[in-house]
Design a protein around this motif. Structure first.
Motif, PDB file in Angstrom:
ATOM      1  N   LEU A  56       0.823  -1.214   0.000  1.00  0.00           N
ATOM      2  CA  LEU A  56       0.000   0.000   0.000  1.00  0.00           C
ATOM      3  C   LEU A  56       0.853   1.258   0.000  1.00  0.00           C
ATOM      4  O   LEU A  56       0.564   2.226  -0.712  1.00  0.00           O
ATOM      5  CB  LEU A  56      -0.911   0.015   1.231  1.00  0.00           C
ATOM      6  N   GLU A  57       1.902   1.262   0.804  1.00  0.00           N
ATOM      7  CA  GLU A  57       2.752   2.449   0.906  1.00  0.00           C
ATOM      8  C   GLU A  57       3.359   2.803  -0.444  1.00  0.00           C
ATOM      9  O   GLU A  57       3.488   3.987  -0.788  1.00  0.00           O
ATOM     10  CB  GLU A  57       3.842   2.207   1.943  1.00  0.00           C
ATOM     11  N   ALA A  58       3.712   1.790  -1.229  1.00  0.00           N
ATOM     12  CA  ALA A  58       4.286   2.039  -2.550  1.00  0.00           C
ATOM     13  C   ALA A  58       3.265   2.621  -3.513  1.00  0.00           C
ATOM     14  O   ALA A  58       3.631   3.162  -4.561  1.00  0.00           O
ATOM     15  CB  ALA A  58       4.848   0.738  -3.120  1.00  0.00           C
ATOM     16  N   ARG A  59       1.986   2.565  -3.152  1.00  0.00           N
ATOM     17  CA  ARG A  59       0.899   3.056  -4.015  1.00  0.00           C
ATOM     18  C   ARG A  59       0.040   4.080  -3.292  1.00  0.00           C
ATOM     19  O   ARG A  59      -1.128   4.283  -3.632  1.00  0.00           O
ATOM     20  CB  ARG A  59       0.026   1.868  -4.462  1.00  0.00           C
ATOM     21  N   LYS A  60       0.628   4.767  -2.306  1.00  0.00           N
ATOM     22  CA  LYS A  60      -0.177   5.653  -1.478  1.00  0.00           C
ATOM     23  C   LYS A  60      -0.773   6.816  -2.250  1.00  0.00           C
ATOM     24  O   LYS A  60      -1.797   7.384  -1.850  1.00  0.00           O
ATOM     25  CB  LYS A  60       0.626   6.153  -0.285  1.00  0.00           C
ATOM     26  N   GLY A  79      -9.021   6.733   0.222  1.00  0.00           N
ATOM     27  CA  GLY A  79      -9.563   6.804   1.573  1.00  0.00           C
ATOM     28  C   GLY A  79      -9.429   5.490   2.310  1.00  0.00           C
ATOM     29  O   GLY A  79      -9.268   4.428   1.707  1.00  0.00           O
ATOM     30  N   VAL A  80      -9.479   5.589   3.653  1.00  0.00           N
ATOM     31  CA  VAL A  80      -9.470   4.427   4.540  1.00  0.00           C
ATOM     32  C   VAL A  80     -10.790   4.427   5.298  1.00  0.00           C
ATOM     33  O   VAL A  80     -11.158   5.435   5.906  1.00  0.00           O
ATOM     34  CB  VAL A  80      -8.287   4.477   5.527  1.00  0.00           C
ATOM     35  N   PHE A  81     -11.500   3.296   5.280  1.00  0.00           N
ATOM     36  CA  PHE A  81     -12.795   3.182   5.944  1.00  0.00           C
ATOM     37  C   PHE A  81     -12.682   2.168   7.079  1.00  0.00           C
ATOM     38  O   PHE A  81     -12.239   1.036   6.866  1.00  0.00           O
ATOM     39  CB  PHE A  81     -13.875   2.744   4.953  1.00  0.00           C
ATOM     40  N   TYR A 127      -0.595   5.814   9.832  1.00  0.00           N
ATOM     41  CA  TYR A 127      -1.039   7.057   9.191  1.00  0.00           C
ATOM     42  C   TYR A 127       0.103   7.797   8.493  1.00  0.00           C
ATOM     43  O   TYR A 127      -0.039   8.272   7.366  1.00  0.00           O
ATOM     44  CB  TYR A 127      -1.720   7.982  10.196  1.00  0.00           C
ATOM     45  N   ALA A 128       1.250   7.890   9.143  1.00  0.00           N
ATOM     46  CA  ALA A 128       2.364   8.634   8.547  1.00  0.00           C
ATOM     47  C   ALA A 128       2.839   7.986   7.249  1.00  0.00           C
ATOM     48  O   ALA A 128       3.345   8.671   6.351  1.00  0.00           O
ATOM     49  CB  ALA A 128       3.521   8.730   9.543  1.00  0.00           C
ATOM     50  N   ARG A 129       2.676   6.686   7.134  1.00  0.00           N
ATOM     51  CA  ARG A 129       3.149   5.977   5.941  1.00  0.00           C
ATOM     52  C   ARG A 129       2.152   6.040   4.789  1.00  0.00           C
ATOM     53  O   ARG A 129       2.545   5.949   3.624  1.00  0.00           O
ATOM     54  CB  ARG A 129       3.451   4.521   6.294  1.00  0.00           C
ATOM     55  N   LEU A 130       0.863   6.174   5.090  1.00  0.00           N
ATOM     56  CA  LEU A 130      -0.159   6.187   4.040  1.00  0.00           C
ATOM     57  C   LEU A 130      -0.703   7.584   3.774  1.00  0.00           C
ATOM     58  O   LEU A 130      -0.939   7.957   2.628  1.00  0.00           O
ATOM     59  CB  LEU A 130      -1.302   5.233   4.408  1.00  0.00           C
ATOM     60  N   GLY A 131      -0.962   8.334   4.850  1.00  0.00           N
ATOM     61  CA  GLY A 131      -1.422   9.706   4.700  1.00  0.00           C
ATOM     62  C   GLY A 131      -2.805   9.864   4.117  1.00  0.00           C
ATOM     63  O   GLY A 131      -3.201  10.976   3.747  1.00  0.00           O
ATOM     64  N   ALA A 132      -3.564   8.793   4.012  1.00  0.00           N
ATOM     65  CA  ALA A 132      -4.890   8.871   3.395  1.00  0.00           C
ATOM     66  C   ALA A 132      -5.940   9.280   4.423  1.00  0.00           C
ATOM     67  O   ALA A 132      -5.827   8.939   5.606  1.00  0.00           O
ATOM     68  CB  ALA A 132      -5.263   7.519   2.787  1.00  0.00           C
TER      69      ALA A 132
END
Length: 554
Positions: free
Chosen positions: A62-66, A71-73, A89-94
């Motif tokens: 996921l991080e490589a495709r952030k 969104g995250v549900f 959160y810091a790695r995805l930022g979504a």
């Protein structure tokens, strides 16, 4: 442009119970826009992950495709669904989307990592939807063992996907929304392309029972007790906590909450309005002045957690309170597979004190939060999906659930972590596999399962450790090697000290070693390690882990 597809990818929770993380995508292959459903944790054990605090999904994919995550549900506030939001959160930022009660819990977790509250967007229940890229997503209320649990309606260009989340068919859950078959039936009317469905209780053949059936049994039990009553359950099961507290109130007992999670969940439920008439509580300090026969403790630690209130009380004392012979301790919970050892240890400790322990062996004091097989069949019949993909279960659960669907003519596939499923056609198709795994939260850092840290820790716990130190100058060794041992017996089979035996054998090698060996740190280290392990094997029948420290003086 390549053909677009609707994809489903579990990164956690498929092939296991816990650590839920599911990905949906739509678009050209390898360019899909993505949404994530749940970011949960699982809990370590001393056998497989000693010293680890938490385990979260490996989100490297996921991080490589952030940049493609819209969104995250989060479906509900159980730890295995929301527990990793702060760590990731810091790695995805979504942006994170959820309902009010879950948002309260999620924001607390994000705050611990310095993330602002506006990272979470609160949504109302269906028909409220949010449009993100090719998706329209809404929260569909459903009953579970925590307030405001929701399934997700995910409308896509390929059709409607329904993600059940964890659920049971309980029309009277006491706290939060009950099961509404009319609402879910309306959702199914346009047609359901795919139903991604909870599988936890597929082997339970009786219909599930309502939370409302427990009140009388618990009330009678509490009223029959003469001395102190202690009850433990999942802190997140706010309805059960309320049932226990009301039983105490009817018996004329003061209620005292013990454990951070218990207080946090009740506080969140009151703040968000899902709980409005909880009995008054007193602090552990105030409870010291109340007669024991007029007290009831509601405590954390129903799964045998070593640092929770239940374990502390079983060990002797917690917050100034001690259990005594004749007290009553109720486990109003089911032991999750894998936690039996910790729970049994607490029960035995309580028995040694003389405490009367009541568990759920009769089924009178606990009901499951997951749908049993007849309830799963009812969900299938109501939703009539074209495709069913089982989730949230070990492989045996997923396979049994898939077979259950196939027997009714529903296309189904067993999808485990890392398996990319194309939902676009008339039948689900396994198209590729991605690397998945676990990330360990170890103190304040995240370490990968393949980094070797936990592996080395396990090896040291199994084999013990020897530290070998040698000092050399240009002419050779200065003095003899010396050893420090940890986790090993001090005396071996020769009845001499183990460290002394190792030092003697190592010194014999150093005296014989040639200048070439003594001048090559790598070769010298390998030889010293080999000899130390062989000597230990002869003395104690075990080859320890060995660290060699070579110091050279110019």
């Amino acid at each position: 442009m390549s053909q677009k597809r609707l994809m489903y990818l579990p990164l956690g929770g498929a092939g296991e119970v816990g650590m839920n993380c599911y990905v949906y995508g739509y678009g050209p292959r390898d360019k899909e826009r993505l949404i994530v459903v749940d970011l949960g944790v699982t809990f370590p054990d001393m056998d497989n992950s000693p010293g680890v605090d938490l385990i979260i999904p490996d989100i490297a994919w996921l991080e490589a495709r952030k940049d493609r995550i819209d969104g995250v549900f989060i479906t509900h506030a159980h730890e295995d669904h929301v527990g990793a939001v702060g760590h990731t959160y810091a790695r995805l930022g979504a942006p994170i989307y959820t309902r009010a009660f879950t948002a309260n819990i999620a924001r607390r977790k994000l705050e611990e990592h310095g993330v602002a509250a506006n990272a979470v967007t609160v949504m109302s229940a269906w028909p409220d939807q949010v449009a993100l890229g090719p998706f329209k997503v809404g929260f569909l209320p459903i009953s579970h063992s925590i307030p405001e649990s929701s399934g997700l309606v995910i409308d896509t260009p390929e059709g409607r996907v329904v993600h059940t989340g964890d659920f049971k068919l309980d029309e009277t859950p006491l706290v939060g929304e009950g099961w509404d078959p009319v609402l879910w039936g309306e959702i199914a009317k346009p047609g359901v392309k795919a139903l991604i469905c909870d599988s936890t209780n597929v082997f339970s053949l009786a219909p599930g029972r309502s939370e409302a059936t427990l009140g009388d049994n618990i009330t009678q039990l509490v009223a029959s007790a003469d001395q102190l009553v202690v009850a433990t359950t999942f802190a997140s099961n706010v309805a059960r906590v309320k049932t226990l507290a009301e039983a105490a109130r009817r018996a004329g007992r003061s209620v005292c909450l013990m454990g951070r999670a218990m207080n946090k969940m009740v506080e969140a439920a009151l703040e968000t309005g899902v709980l409005s008439d909880f009995p008054p509580v007193i602090s552990p300090e105030e409870a010291l002045d109340v007669p024991r026969g007029n007290l009831m403790f509601l405590v954390t630690g129903s799964q045998g957690e070593r640092r929770a209130a239940s374990a502390q009380l079983a060990n002797g004392k917690y917050r100034g309170h001690k259990l005594k012979e004749g007290d009553l301790f109720l486990f109003s919970s089911k032991t999750i597979p894998g936690n039996e050892r910790g729970v049994i240890k607490i029960i035995n400790q309580l028995s040694e004190i003389g405490v009367d322990v009541v568990d759920d062996s009769t089924g009178a004091y606990h009901v499951s939060g997951h749908a049993n097989r007849p309830d799963l069949e009812a969900m299938h019949a109501l939703m009539q999906p074209q495709i069913l993909v089982p989730m949230h279960g070990e492989h045996r659960h997923l396979r049994a659930h898939a077979n259950l669907a196939k027997a009714k003519g529903i296309q189904s596939v067993v999808a485990v972590n890392g398996m990319v499923i194309n939902l676009s056609g008339n039948a689900p198709k396994v198209e590729e596999f991605v690397e998945t795994g676990r990330t360990y939260i170890d103190g304040s850092v995240q370490i990968g399962a393949l980094d070797g840290v936990v592996r080395d820790r396990i090896r040291m716990s199994l084999n013990g450790h020897v530290m070998v130190s040698v000092i050399l100058d240009d002419d050779g060794p200065l003095g003899e090697p010396w050893c420090e041992i940890k986790g090993l017996p001090e005396i071996g089979s020769s009845r001499a000290g183990l460290a002394e035996v190792l030092e003697e054998d190592l010194n014999q090698f150093m005296m014989r070693a040639g200048r070439k060996t003594l001048g090559d740190d790598k070769k010298l280290e390998d030889e010293l390690r080999r000899i130390a392990r062989q000597s230990a094997q002869s003395e104690i029948g075990k080859k320890p882990e060995v660290t060699v420290v070579i110091s050279r003086l110019s």
